[in-house]
Scaffold this active site. Structure first.
Site, PDB file in Angstrom:
ATOM      1  N   ASP A  13      56.465  26.602 -25.363  1.00 19.56           N
ATOM      2  CA  ASP A  13      55.301  27.388 -25.761  1.00 19.56           C
ATOM      3  C   ASP A  13      55.267  28.708 -24.992  1.00 19.56           C
ATOM      4  O   ASP A  13      56.264  29.420 -24.944  1.00 19.56           O
ATOM      5  CB  ASP A  13      54.031  26.558 -25.591  1.00 19.56           C
ATOM      6  CG  ASP A  13      52.837  27.169 -26.300  1.00 19.56           C
ATOM      7  OD1 ASP A  13      52.010  27.781 -25.617  1.00 19.56           O
ATOM      8  OD2 ASP A  13      52.753  27.054 -27.543  1.00 19.56           O
ATOM      9  N   GLU A  61      59.930  24.041 -28.871  1.00 20.78           N
ATOM     10  CA  GLU A  61      58.721  24.657 -29.435  1.00 20.78           C
ATOM     11  C   GLU A  61      58.457  26.017 -28.785  1.00 20.78           C
ATOM     12  O   GLU A  61      57.439  26.250 -28.141  1.00 20.78           O
ATOM     13  CB  GLU A  61      57.526  23.729 -29.267  1.00 20.78           C
ATOM     14  CG  GLU A  61      57.402  22.665 -30.322  1.00 20.78           C
ATOM     15  CD  GLU A  61      56.997  23.224 -31.686  1.00 20.78           C
ATOM     16  OE1 GLU A  61      55.834  23.610 -31.873  1.00 20.78           O
ATOM     17  OE2 GLU A  61      57.868  23.265 -32.586  1.00 20.78           O
ATOM     18  N   HIS A  78      53.860  19.711 -31.541  1.00 20.53           N
ATOM     19  CA  HIS A  78      53.987  20.859 -30.640  1.00 20.53           C
ATOM     20  C   HIS A  78      54.278  20.468 -29.196  1.00 20.53           C
ATOM     21  O   HIS A  78      55.178  21.015 -28.573  1.00 20.53           O
ATOM     22  CB  HIS A  78      52.717  21.703 -30.691  1.00 20.53           C
ATOM     23  CG  HIS A  78      52.804  22.948 -29.877  1.00 20.53           C
ATOM     24  ND1 HIS A  78      53.775  23.919 -30.094  1.00 20.53           N
ATOM     25  CD2 HIS A  78      52.054  23.396 -28.820  1.00 20.53           C
ATOM     26  CE1 HIS A  78      53.616  24.897 -29.227  1.00 20.53           C
ATOM     27  NE2 HIS A  78      52.592  24.608 -28.440  1.00 20.53           N
TER      28      HIS A  78
END
Length: 215
Positions: free
Chosen positions: A39, A63, A206
């Site tokens: 992220d 991700e 996620h």
């Protein structure tokens, strides 16, 4: 973020990058490092790696954030609608600061399992005070989508171009269906990145760290 002190700063990408760079300079001032990132950690890690290529031994990521040329590339359906709302100053602050939507709603949406009460409390504790939720509001507004914000988009474009060319060893974890890295996009990166090994972790959205732990 997290258990760190809550400072009176904007929490923009550039400030996080400065703090990360300062942290690495203090803790690991020399030698090679392997970055394990996801992220916004991926954006910060790739950006640091691009700027300190001689310090990097390898990259482990999942991700990850890239420059998104269109909204449809960044998110689909309900997720796109939600993040568009987050990027509206008034609506976004109401949802994230007042209603704590990132902890109470988005955290669960990014998982394929239900967190235990203890786990959820751990994630939520740093943001019990609405005054401490500024970083949660700022991050959705920093996502580099359709050229905005310009400075973040430029830095993401630079590290992304480098990532596609570098021969550094890479370990790439991916899942189905993924949230910002779909199975189709994962395959594209496996075909285009150099010196990469892909690890499929099965079902996940996620927060693949939580998926990998139970895989």
């Amino acid at each position: 973020m997290g258990a760190s002190s809550k400072l009176s700063i904007s929490y923009r990408f550039v400030e996080h990058a400065q703090y990360l760079g300062g942290f690495i300079d203090k803790v690991i001032p020399e030698g090679k490092v392997i970055l394990v990132i996801q992220d916004w950690g991926s954006a910060l890690g790739f950006d640091w790696a691009f700027r300190h290529q001689d310090r990097v031994a390898g990259l482990v990521f999942m991700e990850f954030i890239r420059p998104f040329p269109t909204w449809d590339d960044a998110a689909q359906g309900k997720a796109q609608e939600t993040f568009r709302a987050f990027r509206d100053e008034a609506t976004g602050r109401k949802l994230i600061i007042e209603q704590n939507a990132f902890i109470d709603v988005m955290l669960d949406r990014g998982l394929v399992r239900k967190l235990t009460t203890e786990e959820k409390a751990y994630y939520a504790k740093p943001y019990e005070n609405p005054a401490h939720r500024e970083p949660l509001f700022r991050w959705p507004n920093e996502i580099p989508i359709e050229g905005h914000p310009p400075d973040v988009y430029e830095r993401a474009s630079s590290y992304h171009e480098w990532l596609l060319e570098t021969q550094l060893p890479k370990l790439f974890f991916w899942a189905v269906s993924g949230r910002i890295v779909s199975a189709e996009k994962a395959q594209w990166y496996l075909d285009h990145l150099k010196n990469v090994k892909g690890v499929f972790v099965g079902k996940g959205t996620h927060f693949l760290q939580e998926t990998i732990l139970i895989a």
